[in-house]
Design an enzyme around this catalytic site. Structure first.
Site, mmCIF file in Angstrom:
data_model
loop_
_atom_site.group_PDB
_atom_site.id
_atom_site.type_symbol
_atom_site.label_atom_id
_atom_site.label_comp_id
_atom_site.label_asym_id
_atom_site.label_seq_id
_atom_site.Cartn_x
_atom_site.Cartn_y
_atom_site.Cartn_z
ATOM 1 N N ASP A 13 0.814 -1.213 0.000
ATOM 2 C CA ASP A 13 0.000 0.000 0.000
ATOM 3 C C ASP A 13 0.854 1.272 0.000
ATOM 4 O O ASP A 13 0.660 2.151 -0.837
ATOM 5 C CB ASP A 13 -0.937 0.042 1.225
ATOM 6 N N ARG A 92 0.714 4.947 17.242
ATOM 7 C CA ARG A 92 0.297 5.909 16.203
ATOM 8 C C ARG A 92 0.554 7.371 16.555
ATOM 9 O O ARG A 92 1.078 8.115 15.726
ATOM 10 C CB ARG A 92 -1.178 5.687 15.837
ATOM 11 N N ASP A 121 -6.683 3.348 12.712
ATOM 12 C CA ASP A 121 -5.365 3.971 12.605
ATOM 13 C C ASP A 121 -5.398 5.301 11.857
ATOM 14 O O ASP A 121 -4.689 6.234 12.205
ATOM 15 C CB ASP A 121 -4.371 2.989 11.976
ATOM 16 N N SER A 173 -3.708 -9.540 8.120
ATOM 17 C CA SER A 173 -3.185 -8.185 8.247
ATOM 18 C C SER A 173 -2.574 -8.106 9.641
ATOM 19 O O SER A 173 -3.249 -8.355 10.645
ATOM 20 C CB SER A 173 -4.318 -7.170 8.092
HETATM 21 N N1 ARG Z 1 -7.615 -3.266 16.291
HETATM 22 C C1 ARG Z 1 -6.361 -2.703 16.682
HETATM 23 C C2 ARG Z 1 -6.478 -1.228 16.873
HETATM 24 O O1 ARG Z 1 -7.364 -0.612 16.360
HETATM 25 C C3 ARG Z 1 -5.221 -3.045 15.759
HETATM 26 C C4 ARG Z 1 -5.261 -2.401 14.403
HETATM 27 C C5 ARG Z 1 -4.191 -2.879 13.432
HETATM 28 N N2 ARG Z 1 -4.327 -4.282 13.228
HETATM 29 C C6 ARG Z 1 -3.874 -4.989 12.208
HETATM 30 N N3 ARG Z 1 -4.020 -6.263 12.276
HETATM 31 N N4 ARG Z 1 -3.268 -4.458 11.184
HETATM 32 O O2 ARG Z 1 -5.656 -0.672 17.557
#
Ligand code: ARG
Length: 388
Positions: A13, A92, A121, A173
């Protein structure tokens, strides 16, 4: 030419995003944040340059991540929806803060990330950045570009000779940092399906864990973990050590259906051995040293603090105010917790502190008892009085 700072991971991406932003006439500066995902950052940097980034910044943010993001969350007992210790969510605002700094250094007018429009995110990146510098333009290529499927995106990458390896495509993912792993997609999208063993990397299965328990002692000073079994560790080394010993004992696996800010329920698996050990140990020490009113009040604050982190509100006034409150509560959270790690369980078996409020002479039913039982009589008359 307008300049954009892209938070670059090296994946499909964000690699396509470099090319896509260039097609929109942006000069692309890539920023790679090392939060302990354990990748080959030289190779990722090379890939960004080959794909067309004019410059690449590689930042090692591991220490800052532990001291300024992970430890405050531990002090707060932050856990989202009683399950998630926020490993991804905590990284983040840190990455976003550095993105703003790079944007200022590079005199860029825009920032970009590779998040989709369905997740949390994007909220964390964009909200943090809006609060730190409202003048920056936001671009989220993945939300707006024309590819309908991953195959179309791969075709685009091939056509533009973007060097990404999409050969061994994982159905999952995964977000990784030094504090934890978050895994979703594939078979995990079925809430009834047991997670396959292959998704786990920080932890062994309970079946494969040792048949004998491992005991550890964690020392805290003012709410911050400082040593393990009497040995002082730097914050980062302490997390790594607990991940190792917890992971070996299958500690820290979580299977959650969670409520995203955008309104979608999702299924996510977490691995967070160090986090779970510290969460349990820290709370236990607090139970020994905090007075009743503070202990109960803090239990109201913790879920709010977790929610702020989850919802991308790290840089808000309320977060700062709660930090002040939490820091005040941590002044006596100094002492030691003893834990037993055994086949996926993390069990507190002992706690001690020089600030302990536990008074044996009041609690005991033995001969050292100094509690004056006659005091209870008057107290109980008053306690029931308002209702009679
Ligand atoms: N659900 C988690 C959050 O919102 C992780 C998000 C990223 N997860 C991922 N498998 N890429 O903080």
């Amino acid at each position: 030419m307008k300049k954009v700072v892209l938070a670059y991971s090296g994946g499909l991406d964000t690699s396509c995003a470099i090319k896509w932003l260039q097609d929109k006439d942006y000069d692309v500066v890539a920023m790679i944040a090392d939060v302990g995902q354990g990748e080959d950052f030289d190779a990722i940097k090379e890939r960004a340059l080959k794909t067309g980034a004019s410059k690449v910044h590689v930042l090692n943010l591991q220490k800052e991540f532990v001291s300024d993001y992970v430890f405050p969350a531990i002090r707060a007992n932050a856990m989202y929806e009683n399950k998630y210790l926020l490993a991804t969510a905590l990284s983040r605002p840190l990455i976003a803060k550095h993105q703003v700094e790079i944007a200022h250094k590079e005199k860029a007018t825009a920032v970009a990330h590779g998040c989709t429009g369905k997740g949390n995110d994007q909220v964390r990146f964009e909200t943090t950045i809006r609060l730190l510098d409202p003048s920056l333009e936001h671009i989220a290529p993945v939300r707006v570009w024309e590819f309908k499927t991953r195959d179309e995106e791969i075709d685009y990458a091939k056509k533009h000779k973007i060097p990404v390896s999409v050969t061994k495509k994982s159905p999952y993912s995964i977000d990784i940092n030094l504090y934890g792993r978050s895994i979703e997609c594939g078979i995990l999208e079925d809430p009834w399906a047991e997670p396959p063993e292959e998704i786990y990397h920080f932890t062994v299965s309970p079946e494969k864990a040792p048949d004998k328990p491992t005991y550890i002692e964690v020392d805290f000073k003012d709410g911050t973990p400082v040593s393990i079994d009497g040995k002082v560790y730097e914050p980062l080394a302490l997390i790594n050590k607990l991940n190792e010993v917890g992971g070996k004992n299958a500690v820290g696996r979580v299977d959650a259906i969670e409520n995203r800010l955008v309104g979608i329920k999702s299924r996510e698996i977490y691995e967070n051995p160090a986090g779970l050990i510290l969460y349990l140990a820290h709370q236990e020490l607090e139970s020994l040293v905090l007075d009743r009113e503070t202990a109960h009040y803090k239990q109201l604050i913790s879920p709010k603090y977790a929610q702020l982190i989850y919802n991308g509100l790290w840089e808000t006034p309320l977060k700062k105010q709660l930090d002040a409150y939490i820091n005040e509560t941590q002044k006596n959270v100094t002492g030691t917790v003893r834990l037993k790690l055994y086949k996926g369980n993390c069990i507190v078996v002992g706690r001690k502190s020089k600030f302990s409020r536990y008074k044996l002479q009041l609690a005991t039913y033995g001969s050292e008892d100094q509690f004056d039982q006659k005091m209870a009589e008057g107290f109980l008359k008053l306690w029931a009085m308002p209702y009679s």
